[in-house]
Write a protein that holds these residues in place. Structure first.
Motif, PDB file in Angstrom:
ATOM      1  N   ALA A  98       0.837  -1.215   0.000  1.00  0.00           N
ATOM      2  CA  ALA A  98       0.000   0.000   0.000  1.00  0.00           C
ATOM      3  C   ALA A  98       0.869   1.263   0.000  1.00  0.00           C
ATOM      4  CB  ALA A  98      -0.939  -0.009   1.205  1.00  0.00           C
ATOM      5  N   CYS A  99       1.943   1.252   0.793  1.00  0.00           N
ATOM      6  CA  CYS A  99       2.831   2.424   0.847  1.00  0.00           C
ATOM      7  C   CYS A  99       3.571   2.615  -0.470  1.00  0.00           C
ATOM      8  CB  CYS A  99       3.828   2.285   1.996  1.00  0.00           C
ATOM      9  SG  CYS A  99       3.064   2.450   3.623  1.00  0.00           S
ATOM     10  N   LEU A 100       4.082   1.526  -1.036  1.00  0.00           N
ATOM     11  CA  LEU A 100       4.803   1.617  -2.311  1.00  0.00           C
ATOM     12  C   LEU A 100       3.883   2.150  -3.408  1.00  0.00           C
ATOM     13  CD1 LEU A 100       6.904  -1.693  -2.338  1.00  0.00           C
ATOM     14  CD2 LEU A 100       7.796   0.658  -2.213  1.00  0.00           C
ATOM     15  N   GLN A 101       2.657   1.643  -3.437  1.00  0.00           N
ATOM     16  CA  GLN A 101       1.716   2.076  -4.461  1.00  0.00           C
ATOM     17  C   GLN A 101       1.380   3.558  -4.300  1.00  0.00           C
ATOM     18  OE1 GLN A 101      -0.119   0.299  -7.353  1.00  0.00           O
ATOM     19  NE2 GLN A 101       0.292   2.479  -7.487  1.00  0.00           N
ATOM     20  N   ASN A 102       1.162   3.973  -3.053  1.00  0.00           N
ATOM     21  CA  ASN A 102       0.825   5.383  -2.831  1.00  0.00           C
ATOM     22  C   ASN A 102       1.991   6.288  -3.236  1.00  0.00           C
ATOM     23  OD1 ASN A 102      -0.878   7.463  -2.159  1.00  0.00           O
ATOM     24  ND2 ASN A 102      -0.329   7.449   0.012  1.00  0.00           N
ATOM     25  N   LYS A 103       3.194   5.860  -2.879  1.00  0.00           N
ATOM     26  CA  LYS A 103       4.388   6.623  -3.252  1.00  0.00           C
ATOM     27  C   LYS A 103       4.530   6.700  -4.775  1.00  0.00           C
ATOM     28  CE  LYS A 103       8.418   8.611  -2.612  1.00  0.00           C
ATOM     29  NZ  LYS A 103       8.531   9.955  -2.009  1.00  0.00           N
ATOM     30  N   ALA A 104       4.257   5.592  -5.446  1.00  0.00           N
ATOM     31  CA  ALA A 104       4.370   5.563  -6.908  1.00  0.00           C
ATOM     32  C   ALA A 104       3.402   6.569  -7.540  1.00  0.00           C
ATOM     33  CB  ALA A 104       4.096   4.149  -7.432  1.00  0.00           C
ATOM     34  N   TRP A 105       2.182   6.632  -7.034  1.00  0.00           N
ATOM     35  CA  TRP A 105       1.212   7.590  -7.585  1.00  0.00           C
ATOM     36  C   TRP A 105       1.648   9.029  -7.337  1.00  0.00           C
ATOM     37  CZ3 TRP A 105      -3.158   3.949  -5.646  1.00  0.00           C
ATOM     38  CH2 TRP A 105      -3.537   3.081  -6.688  1.00  0.00           C
ATOM     39  N   LEU A 106       2.215   9.259  -6.169  1.00  0.00           N
ATOM     40  CA  LEU A 106       2.708  10.591  -5.855  1.00  0.00           C
ATOM     41  C   LEU A 106       3.808  10.993  -6.837  1.00  0.00           C
ATOM     42  CD1 LEU A 106       2.172  12.672  -3.555  1.00  0.00           C
ATOM     43  CD2 LEU A 106       4.233  11.795  -2.463  1.00  0.00           C
ATOM     44  N   GLU A 107       4.709  10.041  -7.085  1.00  0.00           N
ATOM     45  CA  GLU A 107       5.835  10.331  -7.982  1.00  0.00           C
ATOM     46  C   GLU A 107       5.388  10.507  -9.424  1.00  0.00           C
ATOM     47  OE1 GLU A 107       8.888   7.428  -7.096  1.00  0.00           O
ATOM     48  OE2 GLU A 107       9.767   8.866  -5.684  1.00  0.00           O
ATOM     49  N   GLN A 108       4.235   9.915  -9.761  1.00  0.00           N
ATOM     50  CA  GLN A 108       3.710  10.110 -11.110  1.00  0.00           C
ATOM     51  C   GLN A 108       3.022  11.463 -11.251  1.00  0.00           C
ATOM     52  OE1 GLN A 108       1.536   6.622 -12.751  1.00  0.00           O
ATOM     53  NE2 GLN A 108       2.599   5.508 -11.134  1.00  0.00           N
ATOM     54  N   GLY A 109       2.958  12.205 -10.149  1.00  0.00           N
ATOM     55  CA  GLY A 109       2.443  13.571 -10.232  1.00  0.00           C
ATOM     56  C   GLY A 109       0.997  13.742  -9.812  1.00  0.00           C
ATOM     57  N   TYR A 110       0.360  12.701  -9.333  1.00  0.00           N
ATOM     58  CA  TYR A 110      -1.021  12.862  -8.851  1.00  0.00           C
ATOM     59  C   TYR A 110      -1.019  13.616  -7.526  1.00  0.00           C
ATOM     60  CZ  TYR A 110      -2.015   9.375 -12.423  1.00  0.00           C
ATOM     61  OH  TYR A 110      -2.107   8.714 -13.608  1.00  0.00           O
ATOM     62  N   ASN A 111      -2.144  14.228  -7.225  1.00  0.00           N
ATOM     63  CA  ASN A 111      -2.281  14.929  -5.940  1.00  0.00           C
ATOM     64  C   ASN A 111      -2.000  13.966  -4.790  1.00  0.00           C
ATOM     65  OD1 ASN A 111      -3.056  17.351  -7.088  1.00  0.00           O
ATOM     66  ND2 ASN A 111      -5.226  16.785  -7.082  1.00  0.00           N
ATOM     67  N   PRO A 112      -1.386  14.457  -3.710  1.00  0.00           N
ATOM     68  CA  PRO A 112      -1.116  13.575  -2.571  1.00  0.00           C
ATOM     69  C   PRO A 112      -2.415  12.965  -2.025  1.00  0.00           C
ATOM     70  CG  PRO A 112      -0.011  15.687  -2.294  1.00  0.00           C
ATOM     71  CD  PRO A 112      -0.898  15.815  -3.496  1.00  0.00           C
ATOM     72  N   LEU A 113      -2.384  11.651  -1.850  1.00  0.00           N
ATOM     73  CA  LEU A 113      -3.530  10.927  -1.314  1.00  0.00           C
ATOM     74  C   LEU A 113      -3.095  10.223  -0.049  1.00  0.00           C
ATOM     75  CD1 LEU A 113      -4.624   9.230  -4.662  1.00  0.00           C
ATOM     76  CD2 LEU A 113      -5.815  11.126  -3.518  1.00  0.00           C
ATOM     77  N   CYS A 114      -4.040  10.023   0.854  1.00  0.00           N
ATOM     78  CA  CYS A 114      -3.718   9.288   2.067  1.00  0.00           C
ATOM     79  C   CYS A 114      -4.233   7.861   1.909  1.00  0.00           C
ATOM     80  CB  CYS A 114      -4.376   9.979   3.265  1.00  0.00           C
ATOM     81  SG  CYS A 114      -3.881   9.276   4.837  1.00  0.00           S
ATOM     82  N   VAL A 115      -3.354   6.879   2.066  1.00  0.00           N
ATOM     83  CA  VAL A 115      -3.780   5.483   1.930  1.00  0.00           C
ATOM     84  C   VAL A 115      -4.083   4.901   3.311  1.00  0.00           C
ATOM     85  CG1 VAL A 115      -1.444   4.426   1.942  1.00  0.00           C
ATOM     86  CG2 VAL A 115      -3.343   3.262   0.794  1.00  0.00           C
ATOM     87  N   SER A 116      -5.263   4.301   3.425  1.00  0.00           N
ATOM     88  CA  SER A 116      -5.675   3.681   4.682  1.00  0.00           C
ATOM     89  C   SER A 116      -5.427   2.183   4.627  1.00  0.00           C
ATOM     90  CB  SER A 116      -7.163   3.919   4.936  1.00  0.00           C
ATOM     91  OG  SER A 116      -7.390   5.270   5.240  1.00  0.00           O
ATOM     92  N   VAL A 117      -4.823   1.668   5.671  1.00  0.00           N
ATOM     93  CA  VAL A 117      -4.509   0.239   5.738  1.00  0.00           C
ATOM     94  C   VAL A 117      -5.164  -0.348   6.988  1.00  0.00           C
ATOM     95  CG1 VAL A 117      -2.641  -1.473   5.871  1.00  0.00           C
ATOM     96  CG2 VAL A 117      -2.303   0.644   4.555  1.00  0.00           C
ATOM     97  N   ASN A 118      -5.892  -1.442   6.817  1.00  0.00           N
ATOM     98  CA  ASN A 118      -6.527  -2.111   7.957  1.00  0.00           C
ATOM     99  C   ASN A 118      -5.486  -2.846   8.781  1.00  0.00           C
ATOM    100  OD1 ASN A 118      -9.601  -1.839   7.607  1.00  0.00           O
ATOM    101  ND2 ASN A 118      -8.886  -2.434   5.562  1.00  0.00           N
TER     102      ASN A 118
END
Ligand code: C2E
Ligand code: MG
Ligand code: MG
Ligand code: MG
Length: 284
Positions: A98-118
């Motif tokens: 989940a963290c790697l995926q969120n970081k990847a999206w950030l690096e692709q230039g998308y707006n910062p998102l918060c990923v929730s993990v159960n």
């Protein structure tokens, strides 16, 4: 019963072992293999900000993609993973992914998102839990503020020194905490004062009949008002209809998650949504 031999555990059973435990044993063996073979995958469900209808984050939801049995829901295997302790390595993998995926999206230039993990209670109570979070953040390079841990009331309520200490350490790391399935667990609210969680996720069982059941409407209204007073973000889970959405908007709920916007989707599909800036249509 199990025996350790050369690092591999193998199992035998008694003739009086019932069918159910045999089935469980079988599942456990498959579950262990599935982790080694990489058969788990994460789906992402948007969390929508009701101020403007935009996606502000996503919840990661695990699935077991079995080569023959197909897609298996977490309700079927998480309890067993918890019983057997497999939830720890599985949870570590989920967190990292989940963290790697969120970081990847950030690096692709998308707006910062918060990923929730159960986070399961078993994981939370591991002595290494905080250092696992720390390492995962370091390894993925994700800003701690872009990770949210979803725990249930049962975990937060336990006011033992260990839980207090863990919560404080997590807070100083800068990660966010959500209380999942809020309203279904313990009734003590004192932990809300003690921990200053970021989000209360109002359980979907209250949302389901919110437009037809007066009691549920009253509970949801009160939970939203309480969150606002405590300066905690309110999020309604399992919002399926426009009517439910209108009710929540009228009550001033902060965020929603549910089929009315999107079901949980693959990483590729989620990326498509953020690429298109998919938005919830709000009538105001
Ligand atoms: P949860 O954390 O409360 O997740 C929300 C559940 O509600 C998800 O079910 C989601 O698919 C479902 N949902 C979302 N919107 C709607 C809607 O509009 N209508 C309805 N009917 N359902 C909706 P899912 O993915 O089957 O997960 C079930 C539970 O399994 C989760 O409940 C969580 O407790 C557990 N779980 C899922 N992924 C993980 C994980 O990675 N780790 C751990 N420890 N538990 C997980
Ligand atoms: Mg959750
Ligand atoms: Mg929930
Ligand atoms: Mg739930």
């Amino acid at each position: 019963r199990s025996k350790e031999k050369g690092g591999n555990s193998y199992h035998y059973y008694h003739p009086d072992m019932n069918k159910r435990s045999l089935h469980k044993l079988n599942l456990e063996i498959h579950l262990r293999k599935a982790l080694e073979r990489g058969e788990f995958r994460l789906l992402y469900q948007p969390l929508v900000d009701l101020k403007n209808g935009t996606i502000r984050g996503m919840e990661s939801l695990v699935r077991w993609q079995h080569p023959e049995w197909g897609m298996i829901s977490p309700a079927e295997f998480i309890p067993l993973a918890e019983e057997t302790g497999l939830i720890v390595p599985m949870g570590n993998w989920i967190l990292k992914q989940a963290c790697l995926q969120n970081k990847a999206w950030l690096e692709q230039g998308y707006n910062p998102l918060c990923v929730s993990v159960n986070i399961s209670a078993i994981q939370f109570h591991q002595p290494q839990f905080v250092s696992v979070i720390e390492e995962t953040l370091q390894e993925s390079g994700l800003d701690p503020g872009l990770l949210c841990l979803e725990i249930t009331e049962g975990v937060a309520m336990n006011s033992g020194p260990h839980v207090m200490e863990t919560m404080d350490k997590l807070k100083s790391l800068g990660v966010r905490i959500s209380i999942d399935d809020f309203g279904t667990g313990y009734s003590s609210l004192s932990y809300l004062k003690r921990f200053r969680v970021h989000t209360l996720k109002i359980d979907q069982s209250f949302i389901r009949d919110v437009t037809s059941d007066e009691d549920n409407a009253a509970i949801v209204t009160a939970l939203i008002a309480m969150s606002r007073q405590l300066k905690i973000t309110s999020l309604a889970e399992g919002v399926e209809t426009r009517e439910q959405l209108e009710f929540l908007l009228a009550q001033g709920c902060d965020e929603i998650q549910g089929y009315v916007f999107s079901k949980p989707v693959s990483a590729q599909e989620f990326e498509e949504m953020i690429r298109q800036n998919k938005q919830l249509f709000l009538t105001k």
